[in-house]
Design a protein around this motif. Structure first.
Motif, mmCIF file in Angstrom:
data_model
loop_
_atom_site.group_PDB
_atom_site.id
_atom_site.type_symbol
_atom_site.label_atom_id
_atom_site.label_comp_id
_atom_site.label_asym_id
_atom_site.label_seq_id
_atom_site.Cartn_x
_atom_site.Cartn_y
_atom_site.Cartn_z
ATOM 1 N N TRP A 101 0.845 -1.196 0.000
ATOM 2 C CA TRP A 101 0.000 0.000 0.000
ATOM 3 C C TRP A 101 0.885 1.253 0.000
ATOM 4 O O TRP A 101 0.629 2.202 -0.751
ATOM 5 N N THR A 102 1.911 1.259 0.838
ATOM 6 C CA THR A 102 2.819 2.404 0.917
ATOM 7 C C THR A 102 3.496 2.641 -0.430
ATOM 8 O O THR A 102 3.584 3.782 -0.894
ATOM 9 N N ALA A 103 3.949 1.576 -1.072
ATOM 10 C CA ALA A 103 4.609 1.703 -2.373
ATOM 11 C C ALA A 103 3.641 2.246 -3.428
ATOM 12 O O ALA A 103 4.012 3.106 -4.236
ATOM 13 N N ARG A 104 2.384 1.759 -3.432
ATOM 14 C CA ARG A 104 1.376 2.258 -4.382
ATOM 15 C C ARG A 104 1.094 3.730 -4.144
ATOM 16 O O ARG A 104 0.985 4.523 -5.088
ATOM 17 N N ALA A 105 0.944 4.119 -2.884
ATOM 18 C CA ALA A 105 0.669 5.522 -2.562
ATOM 19 C C ALA A 105 1.812 6.411 -3.036
ATOM 20 O O ALA A 105 1.579 7.459 -3.649
ATOM 21 N N LYS A 106 3.032 5.989 -2.776
ATOM 22 C CA LYS A 106 4.187 6.796 -3.198
ATOM 23 C C LYS A 106 4.250 6.888 -4.717
ATOM 24 O O LYS A 106 4.493 7.966 -5.271
ATOM 25 N N ALA A 107 4.026 5.780 -5.405
ATOM 26 C CA ALA A 107 4.063 5.784 -6.866
ATOM 27 C C ALA A 107 2.941 6.640 -7.454
ATOM 28 O O ALA A 107 3.130 7.338 -8.446
ATOM 29 N N THR A 108 1.772 6.601 -6.828
ATOM 30 C CA THR A 108 0.620 7.347 -7.332
ATOM 31 C C THR A 108 0.736 8.837 -7.066
ATOM 32 O O THR A 108 0.420 9.652 -7.938
ATOM 33 N N TYR A 109 1.169 9.213 -5.855
ATOM 34 C CA TYR A 109 1.125 10.615 -5.441
ATOM 35 C C TYR A 109 2.487 11.301 -5.395
ATOM 36 O O TYR A 109 2.566 12.504 -5.189
ATOM 37 N N GLY A 110 3.563 10.532 -5.527
ATOM 38 C CA GLY A 110 4.886 11.130 -5.607
ATOM 39 C C GLY A 110 5.562 11.430 -4.285
ATOM 40 O O GLY A 110 6.627 12.035 -4.259
ATOM 41 N N SER A 111 4.954 11.014 -3.176
ATOM 42 C CA SER A 111 5.595 11.215 -1.873
ATOM 43 C C SER A 111 5.127 10.135 -0.910
ATOM 44 O O SER A 111 4.088 9.506 -1.106
ATOM 45 N N ASP A 112 5.929 9.938 0.126
ATOM 46 C CA ASP A 112 5.564 8.936 1.135
ATOM 47 C C ASP A 112 4.350 9.401 1.930
ATOM 48 O O ASP A 112 4.283 10.564 2.341
ATOM 49 N N PRO A 113 3.410 8.502 2.171
ATOM 50 C CA PRO A 113 2.302 8.855 3.063
ATOM 51 C C PRO A 113 2.782 8.884 4.514
ATOM 52 O O PRO A 113 3.721 8.178 4.881
ATOM 53 N N VAL A 114 2.153 9.713 5.316
ATOM 54 C CA VAL A 114 2.397 9.737 6.754
ATOM 55 C C VAL A 114 1.271 8.930 7.383
ATOM 56 O O VAL A 114 0.092 9.259 7.205
ATOM 57 N N VAL A 115 1.610 7.863 8.091
ATOM 58 C CA VAL A 115 0.617 6.973 8.694
ATOM 59 C C VAL A 115 0.893 6.907 10.190
ATOM 60 O O VAL A 115 1.977 6.502 10.604
#
Length: 129
Positions: A101-115
C-alpha cells in the motif's frame, strides 16, 4: 512496513480522535484492540480539492468492503489529503497499510504517506447537532 509518524501535528491527531463517533447510542464503547489511524499525503501539484472529492466519491465502495474497517473519514487540508480510519484491530489496519500500500501511494502521489496509529481505549458519541 514503512510507517512515518513524526510529521503529524497534534492538532490533526486531536481532530482525528475527536471525529470517531460510534453507531452505538450514548454508551461508551471501544472493545480492546481498536485503533484510529491518521493518514496524510502531500497533494500532487495541480490536484484540486474538487478533484480529490470526486475521487473520494469513487473510492467509497472499495472502502466499504475492507475487513476490519469500522469507519473512514476522507480529509483535505492545505497541500495534503488523506483519511481518518477507525479499525476493529491494529492487525486489520496494518494488513491494509502494508508495504505494498505504501509503495502504491508513493508511486501514485509522488511522496511517502504519513501513517500514524493511535490506540482507542474509549470512544463515545457526542451530542447530536
Amino acid at each position: 512496513m514503512k510507517v512515518i509518524s513524526t510529521k503529524i501535528t497534534p492538532l490533526i491527531a486531536a481532530a482525528a480522535l475527536a471525529a470517531l463517533p460510534l453507531a452505538a447510542a450514548a454508551k461508551p464503547d471501544a472493545p480492546e484492540g481498536r485503533v484510529a489511524v491518521v493518514v496524510s499525503i502531500a497533494t500532487p501539484p495541480g490536484v484540486t480539492d474538487a478533484y480529490l472529492k470526486a475521487e473520494f466519491d469513487k473510492a467509497v465502495p472499495r472502502y466499504q468492503t475492507i475487513p476490519g474497517l469500522i469507519r473512514k473519514y476522507f480529509t483535505i487540508e492545505p497541500k495534503r489529503f488523506g483519511g481518518i480510519y477507525y479499525w476493529s484491530s491494529k492487525a486489520a489496519a496494518q494488513a491494509w497499510f502494508s508495504d505494498a500500500w505504501t509503495a502504491r501511494a508513493k508511486a501514485t502521489y509522488g511522496s511517502d504517506p504519513v501513517v500514524s496509529y493511535y490506540d482507542v481505549p474509549l470512544a463515545i458519541d457526542g451530542a447530536k447537532p
